[in-house]
Design an enzyme around this catalytic site. Structure first.
Site, PDB file in Angstrom:
ATOM      1  N   LYS A 105       0.919  -1.019  -0.012  1.00 29.05           N
ATOM      2  CA  LYS A 105       0.012   0.128   0.100  1.00 29.05           C
ATOM      3  C   LYS A 105       0.919   1.360  -0.188  1.00 29.05           C
ATOM      4  O   LYS A 105       0.506   2.409  -0.336  1.00 29.05           O
ATOM      5  CB  LYS A 105      -0.889   0.009   1.330  1.00 29.05           C
ATOM      6  CG  LYS A 105      -1.570  -1.055   1.689  1.00 29.05           C
ATOM      7  CD  LYS A 105      -2.727  -0.996   2.787  1.00 29.05           C
ATOM      8  CE  LYS A 105      -3.502  -2.141   3.085  1.00 29.05           C
ATOM      9  NZ  LYS A 105      -2.616  -3.212   3.785  1.00 29.05           N
ATOM     10  N   GLY A 106       2.049   1.070   0.378  1.00 30.96           N
ATOM     11  CA  GLY A 106       3.008   2.251   0.514  1.00 30.96           C
ATOM     12  C   GLY A 106       3.089   3.073  -0.463  1.00 30.96           C
ATOM     13  O   GLY A 106       3.361   4.312  -0.399  1.00 30.96           O
ATOM     14  N   ASP A 154       7.629   3.347  -2.668  1.00 33.21           N
ATOM     15  CA  ASP A 154       7.918   4.341  -1.657  1.00 33.21           C
ATOM     16  C   ASP A 154       9.423   4.025  -1.113  1.00 33.21           C
ATOM     17  O   ASP A 154       9.999   5.367  -1.087  1.00 33.21           O
ATOM     18  CB  ASP A 154       6.838   4.424  -0.614  1.00 33.21           C
ATOM     19  CG  ASP A 154       6.833   2.946   0.119  1.00 33.21           C
ATOM     20  OD1 ASP A 154       7.152   1.953  -0.584  1.00 33.21           O
ATOM     21  OD2 ASP A 154       6.096   2.912   1.148  1.00 33.21           O
ATOM     22  N   ASP A 176      14.320  -0.670   1.433  1.00 30.18           N
ATOM     23  CA  ASP A 176      14.813  -0.680   2.976  1.00 30.18           C
ATOM     24  C   ASP A 176      16.075  -1.897   2.740  1.00 30.18           C
ATOM     25  O   ASP A 176      17.091  -1.752   2.222  1.00 30.18           O
ATOM     26  CB  ASP A 176      13.671  -1.270   3.794  1.00 30.18           C
ATOM     27  CG  ASP A 176      13.606  -0.755   5.006  1.00 30.18           C
ATOM     28  OD1 ASP A 176      14.951  -1.218   5.736  1.00 30.18           O
ATOM     29  OD2 ASP A 176      12.814  -0.411   5.769  1.00 30.18           O
ATOM     30  N   VAL A 222      11.154   5.530   9.443  1.00 28.31           N
ATOM     31  CA  VAL A 222      10.056   6.678   8.779  1.00 28.31           C
ATOM     32  C   VAL A 222       8.745   6.243   8.435  1.00 28.31           C
ATOM     33  O   VAL A 222       8.608   5.096   8.256  1.00 28.31           O
ATOM     34  CB  VAL A 222      11.007   7.339   7.571  1.00 28.31           C
ATOM     35  CG1 VAL A 222      12.453   7.917   7.837  1.00 28.31           C
ATOM     36  CG2 VAL A 222      11.258   6.036   6.559  1.00 28.31           C
ATOM     37  N   ASP A 272       3.847   3.478   6.635  1.00 28.03           N
ATOM     38  CA  ASP A 272       3.049   3.456   8.001  1.00 28.03           C
ATOM     39  C   ASP A 272       3.968   2.716   9.029  1.00 28.03           C
ATOM     40  O   ASP A 272       5.003   2.140   8.906  1.00 28.03           O
ATOM     41  CB  ASP A 272       1.895   2.444   7.829  1.00 28.03           C
ATOM     42  CG  ASP A 272       2.428   0.900   7.688  1.00 28.03           C
ATOM     43  OD1 ASP A 272       3.166   0.728   6.873  1.00 28.03           O
ATOM     44  OD2 ASP A 272       1.701   0.240   8.419  1.00 28.03           O
TER      45      ASP A 272
HETATM   46  C1  PRP Z   1       7.257  -1.807   2.428  1.00 29.72           C
HETATM   47  C2  PRP Z   1       7.649  -0.762   1.258  1.00 29.72           C
HETATM   48  C3  PRP Z   1       8.385  -1.809   0.402  1.00 29.72           C
HETATM   49  C4  PRP Z   1       9.038  -2.786   1.299  1.00 29.72           C
HETATM   50  C5  PRP Z   1      10.522  -2.257   1.257  1.00 29.72           C
HETATM   51  O1  PRP Z   1       6.313  -2.165   2.367  1.00 29.72           O
HETATM   52  O2  PRP Z   1       6.476  -0.520   0.823  1.00 29.72           O
HETATM   53  O3  PRP Z   1       7.484  -2.334  -0.452  1.00 29.72           O
HETATM   54  O4  PRP Z   1       8.612  -2.624   2.626  1.00 29.72           O
HETATM   55  O5  PRP Z   1      11.016  -3.278   2.301  1.00 29.72           O
HETATM   56  P1  PRP Z   1      12.359  -3.844   1.655  1.00 29.72           P
HETATM   57  O6  PRP Z   1      13.185  -3.279   0.792  1.00 29.72           O
HETATM   58  O7  PRP Z   1      13.095  -4.273   2.803  1.00 29.72           O
HETATM   59  O8  PRP Z   1      12.131  -5.314   1.088  1.00 29.72           O
HETATM   60  P2  PRP Z   1       5.526  -3.251   3.418  1.00 29.72           P
HETATM   61  O9  PRP Z   1       5.751  -4.688   3.344  1.00 29.72           O
HETATM   62  O10 PRP Z   1       5.617  -2.549   5.019  1.00 29.72           O
HETATM   63  O11 PRP Z   1       3.930  -2.956   3.102  1.00 29.72           O
HETATM   64  P3  PRP Z   1       3.005  -1.543   2.600  1.00 29.72           P
HETATM   65  O12 PRP Z   1       3.516  -0.988   1.571  1.00 29.72           O
HETATM   66  O13 PRP Z   1       1.762  -2.297   2.624  1.00 29.72           O
HETATM   67  O14 PRP Z   1       3.031  -0.777   3.904  1.00 29.72           O
END
Ligand code: PRP
Length: 184
Positions: free
Chosen positions: A47-48, A104, A107, A157, A163
């Protein structure tokens, strides 16, 4: 939501709404130039990426298609597990398409390196990545990002789609979450 609405929960604003918009405009000019004559398929990762996708797509002065994927890379905590599951797949056939994944944040890099490979196996002509944020200090794998907004420190962040426990996604800026919020 403004940072001042939740100031007790934030250490500081890291990237302001206006800095984000200016950077997306810069990236959009490069994308328009690189995809001149083509019609890229923007793939937003739920969703990010909702906010980045909405603002980037509206900034672009070329025709685009948009589709969405939902993948799960995190458990309930704040660390990447390395396990990627497709929760919602694309509706679009990627054969001979130029695909631009819109994210977004990078990480650990595990989600995007997996996703880039996965989409590449579906017959796309090209698969590139646009990510607003990247945390070099958290990288577990290298991800080749063609359009990057900002490198940021390895802090927790939130905001602009990001979120904590499903809160703060609607914060206008990207901000560092105060440790007391997730340590309590
Ligand atoms: C977050 C972000 C990326 C991922 C990055 O999504 O939107 O998709 O984590 O992390 P990584 O580089 O360590 O793989 P999340 O899984 O938190 O889901 P969301 O977007 O629904 O909040």
């Amino acid at each position: 939501m403004e940072a001042s609405d939740v100031s007790a929960d934030l250490t500081r604003v890291l990237v302001s709404e206006s800095e984000i918009r200016a950077k997306l405009a810069e990236l959009a000019r490069r994308i328009e130039n690189d995809y001149d004559g083509d019609r890229p398929l923007l793939v937003g990762v739920l969703k990010g990426a909702v906010m980045v996708m909405a603002d980037l797509a509206r900034e672009l002065r070329i025709h685009v298609d948009m589709d969405w994927m939902a993948v799960s890379s995190y458990g309930a905590g704040t660390q990447s597990s390395g396990v990627v599951r497709i929760l919602k797949d694309l509706d679009t056939d990627l054969t001979d398409r130029r695909v631009l994944i819109v994210e977004d944040i990078i990480d650990s890099g595990l989600t995007l390196s997996w996703l880039k490979e996965n989409l590449g196996l579906r017959g796309a002509k090209s698969v590139e990545i646009c990510a607003l944020l990247r945390k070099p200090g958290a990288a577990k794998v290298d991800v080749d990002v063609t359009y990057l907004g900002f490198d940021i420190p390895n802090e927790f962040v939130v905001g602009y789609g990001l979120d904590y426990a499903n809160r703060y996604r609607n914060l206008r800026d990207v901000a560092i979450l105060a440790p007391h919020v997730y340590e309590s």
